[in-house]
Design a protein around this motif. Sequence first.
Motif, mmCIF file in Angstrom:
data_model
loop_
_atom_site.group_PDB
_atom_site.id
_atom_site.type_symbol
_atom_site.label_atom_id
_atom_site.label_comp_id
_atom_site.label_asym_id
_atom_site.label_seq_id
_atom_site.Cartn_x
_atom_site.Cartn_y
_atom_site.Cartn_z
ATOM 1 N N UNK A 73 -40.118 33.683 -1.888
ATOM 2 C CA UNK A 73 -40.610 32.969 -3.062
ATOM 3 C C UNK A 73 -40.024 31.572 -3.183
ATOM 4 N N UNK A 74 -38.827 31.380 -2.603
ATOM 5 C CA UNK A 74 -38.164 30.084 -2.697
ATOM 6 C C UNK A 74 -38.370 29.220 -1.460
ATOM 7 N N UNK A 75 -39.198 29.687 -0.489
ATOM 8 C CA UNK A 75 -39.386 28.922 0.754
ATOM 9 C C UNK A 75 -39.894 27.495 0.502
ATOM 10 N N UNK A 76 -40.965 27.304 -0.297
ATOM 11 C CA UNK A 76 -41.447 25.929 -0.503
ATOM 12 C C UNK A 76 -40.371 25.005 -1.070
ATOM 13 N N UNK A 77 -39.557 25.555 -1.976
ATOM 14 C CA UNK A 77 -38.514 24.723 -2.583
ATOM 15 C C UNK A 77 -37.451 24.340 -1.568
ATOM 16 N N UNK A 78 -36.968 25.328 -0.796
ATOM 17 C CA UNK A 78 -35.930 25.056 0.193
ATOM 18 C C UNK A 78 -36.443 24.092 1.251
ATOM 19 N N UNK A 79 -37.682 24.310 1.712
ATOM 20 C CA UNK A 79 -38.255 23.441 2.746
ATOM 21 C C UNK A 79 -38.374 22.007 2.237
ATOM 22 N N UNK A 80 -38.821 21.863 1.002
ATOM 23 C CA UNK A 80 -38.995 20.534 0.420
ATOM 24 C C UNK A 80 -37.656 19.801 0.310
ATOM 25 N N UNK A 81 -36.649 20.501 -0.217
ATOM 26 C CA UNK A 81 -35.358 19.859 -0.430
ATOM 27 C C UNK A 81 -34.615 19.594 0.875
ATOM 28 N N UNK A 82 -34.696 20.562 1.814
ATOM 29 C CA UNK A 82 -33.988 20.387 3.079
ATOM 30 C C UNK A 82 -34.584 19.254 3.888
ATOM 31 N N UNK A 83 -35.909 19.109 3.838
ATOM 32 C CA UNK A 83 -36.553 18.053 4.618
ATOM 33 C C UNK A 83 -36.189 16.677 4.109
ATOM 34 N N UNK A 84 -35.741 16.591 2.882
ATOM 35 C CA UNK A 84 -35.323 15.315 2.297
ATOM 36 C C UNK A 84 -33.807 15.191 2.218
ATOM 37 N N UNK A 85 -33.119 16.118 2.874
ATOM 38 C CA UNK A 85 -31.661 16.130 2.914
ATOM 39 C C UNK A 85 -31.034 16.227 1.532
ATOM 40 N N UNK A 86 -31.767 16.825 0.600
ATOM 41 C CA UNK A 86 -31.232 17.031 -0.738
ATOM 42 C C UNK A 86 -30.275 18.210 -0.743
ATOM 43 N N UNK A 87 -30.583 19.205 0.072
ATOM 44 C CA UNK A 87 -29.715 20.365 0.170
ATOM 45 C C UNK A 87 -29.374 20.646 1.617
ATOM 46 N N UNK A 88 -28.231 21.210 1.836
ATOM 47 C CA UNK A 88 -27.782 21.574 3.175
ATOM 48 C C UNK A 88 -27.538 23.074 3.227
ATOM 49 N N UNK A 89 -27.427 23.593 4.432
ATOM 50 C CA UNK A 89 -27.124 25.012 4.595
ATOM 51 C C UNK A 89 -25.643 25.293 4.481
ATOM 52 N N UNK A 90 -25.314 26.573 4.519
ATOM 53 C CA UNK A 90 -23.913 26.975 4.448
ATOM 54 C C UNK A 90 -23.302 27.103 5.825
ATOM 55 N N UNK A 91 -24.149 27.148 6.851
ATOM 56 C CA UNK A 91 -23.673 27.171 8.232
ATOM 57 C C UNK A 91 -24.768 26.583 9.097
ATOM 58 N N UNK A 92 -24.618 26.559 10.412
ATOM 59 C CA UNK A 92 -25.515 25.815 11.278
ATOM 60 C C UNK A 92 -26.967 26.241 11.158
ATOM 61 N N UNK A 93 -27.241 27.522 11.009
ATOM 62 C CA UNK A 93 -28.610 27.994 10.967
ATOM 63 C C UNK A 93 -28.986 28.632 9.638
ATOM 64 N N UNK A 94 -28.091 28.674 8.682
ATOM 65 C CA UNK A 94 -28.375 29.383 7.443
ATOM 66 C C UNK A 94 -28.357 28.505 6.225
ATOM 67 N N UNK A 95 -29.202 28.882 5.256
ATOM 68 C CA UNK A 95 -29.235 28.183 3.983
ATOM 69 C C UNK A 95 -28.338 28.867 2.951
ATOM 70 N N UNK A 96 -28.212 30.181 3.032
ATOM 71 C CA UNK A 96 -27.401 30.919 2.068
ATOM 72 C C UNK A 96 -28.048 30.999 0.719
ATOM 73 N N UNK A 97 -29.277 31.543 0.623
ATOM 74 C CA UNK A 97 -29.999 31.535 -0.652
ATOM 75 C C UNK A 97 -29.300 32.283 -1.769
#
Length: 750
Positions: free
Chosen positions: A580-604
């Motif tokens: 349900x949060x995929x569009x939000x995470x994709x939007x923010x990550x693509x603009x470098x607004x949010x980062x993950x908690x490790x190399x391949x993870x977002x840590x929702x």
Amino acid sequence: MKAIIQTRRILAVLLTLVLAAPLGLIHANAADKGAVSQSRALQAEVNQFNYFDQVYPRLNDKNHVFKTATYEDIVHLFESEGNFAVLFGGAWSGQTQATIGFINQVAKEQGIKTIYNFDTKLDGTALDIADTGSPYAYKYVDLANKYLKNLNLYDKDIAANNVSYQKEDGTTVAANKINAPFLFIYNKDHKGNDGEPAPIVSYLNESKVWEDFLTNGALDASKVTAYKKLVSDTLGTVANYSVIDESDYIKEAFNLNYAGENPGKVIFNEQDADLVYEHVTYHQLKEILKSNGNYLLFFGGSWCPNTQALIKYVNEYAKEHGIEKIYFFDTKLDGGVEVREAGNNTGGPKGDNPHYTEVLQIRTTDHPYAKLYVDLVNNYLTNIITENNSAETPRTINYTNTFGQVVSGDRLQVPYLFSYNRSNKDVNGTSAPILGHIELMYSWSNIQPDYVKEGEDFVAGARYQNLIKALDALFARLEATTVRLTSTKATSSTNADGAINGTSTALEYRLVGESEYKKVTGGSITGLIPGTYEVRYASKPGYQGPTTKDGATAKLYPAGQAVQIQVRSGEYADVSADAWYYPAVDYLASRNITAGTESEGFGPNVKLNRGQFVVLLLKAYGIQPEAAGADNFADAGDTYYTGYLAAAKRLGIAGGSGDNRFNPEAEISRQDLAALLYRALGVLDRLPAGATAGTLEGYSDAANIAGYAEPAFTALVKAGIIGGNGGKLNPEGTSTRAETAQILYNLLTK
């Protein structure tokens, strides 16, 4: 005058960076504005400073009616036609502090746009011309006697009621002393019932301290109403009020002074549009230099031939760059104006020039108030570069302190135009508040684009081209660190098709681990592999004299401190496309607004801690971390957030949890986040002015809000920044990263 503009873009950046903010953020004007055009585009937000909001805590209105008036300004007002509301007083006065908010309320109720505030303490603290003991008392007495003909507040036969000075022939000249606050309506053409000049149409000379409005320690509405009635009666004396067009006034002053030495010639003509300049008092200037933000400042005066040369072209070029405000300060605290009765403004060393006096030129060694200039330079302009301090034999301004020691400050020449951010540090971590400067001593005649002098080996228009080159360099950097960068993901971990957007040619970048920086060539850096990049302002020159046929002298400013931005690749392993949060995470990550908690993870499902929140909050405003050893919380440790906690403590954003501890590793509660956000927006002057119908009474758990967080929730709910869920604010709860990403996504895509 234009109202102070709240920088909405920066507020939006703050909110979008605060991934930890588990609150219903619903600011309507926060939007993704994309990369900035690089064709003479504004390279940074240039802040505007709300002086009255800063120095009058009880004013409590960012859209107030007050405008400062320098000595030169008040003389101009007194010579202008129309009805003007004027307040004599200053922030040093407890009586002015107590009443200014009530005066503002009444003025706005009556539709008055501007009340002009003149402080007889020309430095805001000590240099009081309304004091018989001052060597400059005549500045007040002559002002009052020339313009305030019917100033009869007290018995003039009692010396204590007056300000006075003695003329050379021994004659005493006196005028009633105005005590702050003194509110009055001025019209130079108004006459009394006897037909005599009575320019003070009405006045209020009521001295009250804050305690006078209290009963048993609480504000007494009846006392406030009674005082506001006095204000209303005073301001209601006339039906219409005039406002000084500062742009026209500054043009007029420069034309008048230039024509005084060059009969029949002017600098500004009817085709010149509004100017970006605003006069500031000494105290106003000092408050600007103490505050956070990016500012452009111009030292000079209409009396100065060299300022006359630059004033028009600096304005034109600033407007091309989208710059709306340059603060204009005159080191002659009276503007060089001589105020006497008719006939005394002529015959000076510059003929009809009315700004010729040097008596309050604080940029003068051993002047009684040289300390004002020297301390200004030494305390705030710590990395100043001037032609004088670059010379083989530097020239300084000096004064002798109370210990008999000579204190020196670098002597700038006017005009001196510079960009400023008090928090800036250079690449070496050294405080460097001046980001660039221009100090060129030209004349209006030789700066013309087609100027050629017989026998001179300069090319045609050389000095004009020198100025344009210098302005290009200055306006290339108007901020401490770049704050608008976004990134575009690479399509895979090996493809070099990522990008960093929102750049300018004043920047340089490198992949972390590389030794050399590369120059940015446009609005985006393309062809990037995934990784963390450092972006900073490159070293650039300021320009000053001496000027030769080869150009003005260039003085390099070091490169700025770098900010890091990540170029990511592919998708997060723990964020599925059907989440349900995929569009939000994709939007923010693509603009470098949010980062993950490790190399391949977002840590929702991860919750953020207090230290992480402070880092994000300060980075959003480009506030640099304090250097090692700075005053800090006892548990700040030695990690990525240490310097940021010190900066937050210094700025008053973070107060800690007791015993000088901050608990940076603890999960941040909604009420702690609200309190920090509210305090930060207040300190940084970014509290939004808009309001909604929201109140705490609309939430069933409002009583659970801790006392320290209640003002924050009250203000932020009212402003529409914080909203609840299911009729609750949940002040003691936290939010996951996914929930916060969704909040931000909803905000940014509205």
